[in-house]
Scaffold this active site. Structure first.
Site, PDB file in Angstrom:
ATOM      1  N   ASP A 198       0.891  -1.156   0.000  1.00 44.80           N
ATOM      2  CA  ASP A 198       0.000   0.000   0.000  1.00 44.80           C
ATOM      3  C   ASP A 198       0.935   1.213   0.000  1.00 44.80           C
ATOM      4  OD1 ASP A 198      -2.126   1.841   0.788  1.00 44.80           O
ATOM      5  OD2 ASP A 198      -1.126   1.807   2.741  1.00 44.80           O
ATOM      6  N   ASP A 251      -1.367  -0.549   6.188  1.00 46.45           N
ATOM      7  CA  ASP A 251      -1.456   0.041   7.528  1.00 46.45           C
ATOM      8  C   ASP A 251      -2.857   0.500   7.885  1.00 46.45           C
ATOM      9  OD1 ASP A 251      -1.478   2.247   5.706  1.00 46.45           O
ATOM     10  OD2 ASP A 251      -1.112   3.535   7.451  1.00 46.45           O
ATOM     11  N   ASP A 277      -7.064  -1.203   4.189  1.00 49.12           N
ATOM     12  CA  ASP A 277      -6.201  -2.301   3.719  1.00 49.12           C
ATOM     13  C   ASP A 277      -6.627  -3.657   4.294  1.00 49.12           C
ATOM     14  OD1 ASP A 277      -4.536  -0.576   2.319  1.00 49.12           O
ATOM     15  OD2 ASP A 277      -3.355  -0.132   4.109  1.00 49.12           O
TER      16      ASP A 277
END
Lengths: 47, 694
Positions: free
Chosen positions: B381, B560, B564
């Site tokens: 990410d 995080d 996600d």
């Protein structure tokens, strides 16, 4: 019925209350949660 | 079916022997296993007494058996054997009873059958010395099998304790007393166990933080290396979180406690390490399958061997037929005890989780280690993972007559009421410029859109939007656009280096983000990545992960945020950043406490070494047991004669202890070797091992 291994949590499963079919094979689960987790992404648990 | 975390045996969920840890039921095969788990020190003490008794009686048994002849010798030997057989050996009977009850064989069952056979045979010969011609007593065999196996257990116990020490060390560091601040503002020392959430405490320079919480007064530098592995001290100011077990270096600070005891960061890591050691990697299923079929096979081979010798020796007219039949049965049963197989996985997992925690990596799901070792692609990410989670202001554009500082001040006056990362960036910049902020009323924040409120009688609206170059905030006063603030997320320190290491290990690396194509492309170019996805919605992140999986990749997803979560769960291995949201940390299989992306190649190396070591151990244990069964059954008799059976039962016990010790030592060696590779990872420019090469 022979004991099957729940592919998500690794527990031995002796009944067919929770099952899913994937790639022509039936998978057995100990509970609804494991079945749902499997159904979301079967490939993770079948290779 | 659950497994006993101590001996690895399957236990029925109907078993009444269980303990509850954090609401989770943990089942045991016997009270002794439960005692070992819940109070390992008492268990060790009891084992020490039993071992001392075993050696004290076994040595005279051996000396008398081989050196002395006197009247009633057999009865003296019987008396000397009784304490060893029934006091020292009691631990095995408990396990054997549970094994029969749950209909799944274990090593205790084999030891019990083996030693009781030798004992009962000797007892029969003692009472009826003329019943079998030429038969001898074998109290030495039954006593020494128990003594040697108990010695092996004791060594194994001590080794496990040493391996567990790094986990306990974390908890032991927590100071026993804390400086409690009373409502009157005075400070009094109280036991840390009596401190509750919401209490205020003082932490002086040089002391450790006893609980998790937030600083409300004072500034200090904190050594967080125990949690993150990062040696550089971190400055902590008012509002910053502090964690138990970390060291307050140079400032006196006052904090409000948010978590105590087992709920603190250190408490949770300790629990995770303990649980990881009881977790099972997929590779361990080989050991489970083997153990399940092995014990019936062993008992069958033992019976066949005994019958063979009985018939064969009777046929050739040997007077030792019954005796050799019994001894071959005992030897096969003892040599085949699968204790090394039971140890192969747990001891390696324990050492592996200890290495991980020392490197700021928490392995929450031991089952993910197999998949981590097979990883072929790492998907990151972007925001909060490859970049920091708080953006920095890159530009301020003013329209009309308003000054830049005034525009920033009214924006910050509104944003100080929000927890959004963009709000944090704007208020931080206003603080840095020492701007005076205004009171704001009627605040309404709309997730994904922005925030509005009234400042000095004017309606201020801030819209958060995606621009070509990154995030931007549009500032409107009474509906008229007065300017905009551009924001960009700085790259996390060490991210380029970490990606380079992953690529040199042969892994493909991708990045995905909800940000604009330009913003993601910029980051990808800086990091040397060709594969990136922009404008991705949270649900689509998981779809992209699945696409890679369908193409055959084993995917690690590193993220995080709350957005996600699905991707972390869909990936073969989800790695959550320690700085991430609680939900992300719950979803991840691993947590990188240090937030250092270089921990990802380290975690992969640890996983690879762990799985390879478990495989080695299982191979060693299975190979050893299988190879020695023919020896115990009598394959060496044609070469050395029937005399080998006078020592074979004891040699079998000795070899069995040696097998367990080898497995334990082999696992301990992993620590030194893995740590050497991890040290190399820390150094820049060192070529990483390509996965699968060793």
């Amino acid at each position: 019925m022979a004991k099957n291994i729940d592919p998500v949590c690794g527990m031995k499963v002796s009944d067919a209350s929770f099952t899913s079919n994937y790639g022509g094979k039936t998978y057995y689960f100990c509970c609804e949660h494991c079945k749902q987790t499997f159904d979301q992404n079967p490939i993770k648990y079948t290779r | 079916m659950p497994t006993d975390p101590v001996c690895g045996m399957y236990v029925s969920e109907d078993s009444s022997i269980f303990t509850v840890v954090d609401g989770e039921k943990i089942y045991f095969c016997s009270k002794s296993c439960m005692q070992e788990y819940t109070s390992p020190d008492e268990r060790e003490k009891s084992l020490r007494y039993r071992l001392a008794v075993a050696w004290i009686f076994s040595i005279p048994i051996l000396l008398i058996t081989y050196l002395l002849q006197f009247a009633y010798r057999d009865y003296v030997l019987l008396l000397l054997t009784l304490p060893v057989q029934f006091y020292s050996g009691y631990v095995f009977y408990q396990g054997a009873y549970m094994s029969i009850k749950s209909r799944s064989g274990n090593m205790d069952l084999l030891i019990t059958i083996g030693t009781l056979t030798a004992f009962v045979f000797s007892l029969f010969i003692t009472i009826f010395p003329r019943a079998i011609i030429s038969a001898s007593i074998y109290y030495d065999a039954s006593a020494f099998i128990i003594t040697l196996i108990l010695t092996g257990n004791y060594v194994e116990n001590s080794t496990k304790k040493r391996a567990n020490r790094s986990a306990s060390r974390l908890v032991d560091m927590i100071p026993a007393t804390s400086h409690f601040i009373t409502d009157a503002g005075t400070v009094e020392d109280r036991k840390t166990g009596e401190i509750s959430v919401g209490d205020r405490i003082l932490v002086k320079p040089g002391e450790m933080f006893p609980c998790d919480g937030k600083i409300y007064e004072g500034v200090t530098e904190v050594d967080q290396s125990v949690l993150t592995g990062e040696q550089e001290p971190v400055v902590k100011r008012v509002g910053d979180p502090v964690f138990s077990g970390t060291s307050n270096l140079n400032g006196s600070v006052r904090m409000e406690v948010s978590k105590t005891g087992r709920n603190t960061t250190v408490g949770q890591i300790y629990d995770m390490i303990r649980k990881a050691a009881t977790g099972r990697a997929k590779v361990q299923k080989i050991a489970d399958r083997f153990s399940a079929i092995f014990i019936p096979i062993v008992l069958t081979v033992a019976v066949i061997s005994a019958i063979f010798w009985l018939i064969f020796l009777s046929y050739v007219g040997s007077p030792y037929s019954v005796e050799i039949a019994v001894l071959s049965f005992v030897s096969v049963v003892v040599i085949a005890c699968p204790c090394a197989i039971g140890l192969a996985g747990p001891i390696t997992m324990l050492i592996s989780s200890s290495i991980s925690s020392e490197n700021g990596i928490v392995v929450k799901n031991a089952g993910s280690l197999d998949r981590l070792a097979k990883a072929t692609r790492v998907v990151f990410d972007k925001t909060g993972t490859l970049t920091g989670s708080v953006p920095e202001i890159s530009s301020i554009t003013v329209s009309g007559s308003i000054k830049e500082d005034d525009l920033l001040a009214i924006s910050a006056s509104l944003e100080m009421n929000s927890n959004h990362p963009v709000a944090k960036a704007i208020t931080n910049e206003a603080k840095r410029r020492h701007l005076i902020l205004h009171e704001c009323t009627g605040i309404t924040e709309t997730p994904g859109t922005g925030i509005e409120g009234v400042v000095d009688g004017n309606k201020i609206t801030l819209t958060r939007s995606m621009e070509k170059s990154g995030s931007a905030v549009g500032i409107y006063v009474n509906g008229v656009k007065m300017g905009s603030i551009g924001l960009e997320y700085p790259l996390r320190e060490g991210s380029k280096e970490a990606i380079g290491k992953l690529q040199s290990m042969g892994l493909s690396v991708s990045v995905l983000s909800g940000d604009s194509e330009a913003a993601v492309k910029d980051v990808a170019q800086i990091l040397g990545l060709n594969d990136f996805h922009s404008g991705v919605f949270p649900g689509q992140k998981a779809d992209i992960v699945k696409e890679y999986q369908q193409k055959g990749d084993y995917v690690i997803f590193v993220g995080d945020g709350i957005n996600d979560t699905v991707a972390l769960e869909s990936a073969d291995v989800g790695i959550a950043m320690g700085s991430g949201s609680d939900i992300a940390r719950d979803s991840g299989d691993l947590i990188i406490l240090s937030n250092d992306l270089n921990s990802i190649p380290k975690a992969i190396v640890i996983a690879e070494k762990t799985i390879s070591k478990i495989r080695q151990n299982i191979f060693w244990a299975i190979g050893y047991n299988s190879a020695l069964i023919p020896v115990a059954a009598g394959i060496l008799v044609p070469a050395f004669g029937l005399g080998v059976y006078s020592v074979l039962p004891m040699l079998a016990a000795l070899a069995m202890g040696f097998s367990s010790t080898t497995v334990v030592t082999n696992s301990i060696l992993m620590k030194g070797r893995t740590e050497k590779i991890l040290r190399d990872i820390r150094k820049t420019g060192v070529k990483m091992p390509v996965l699968g090469s060793t």
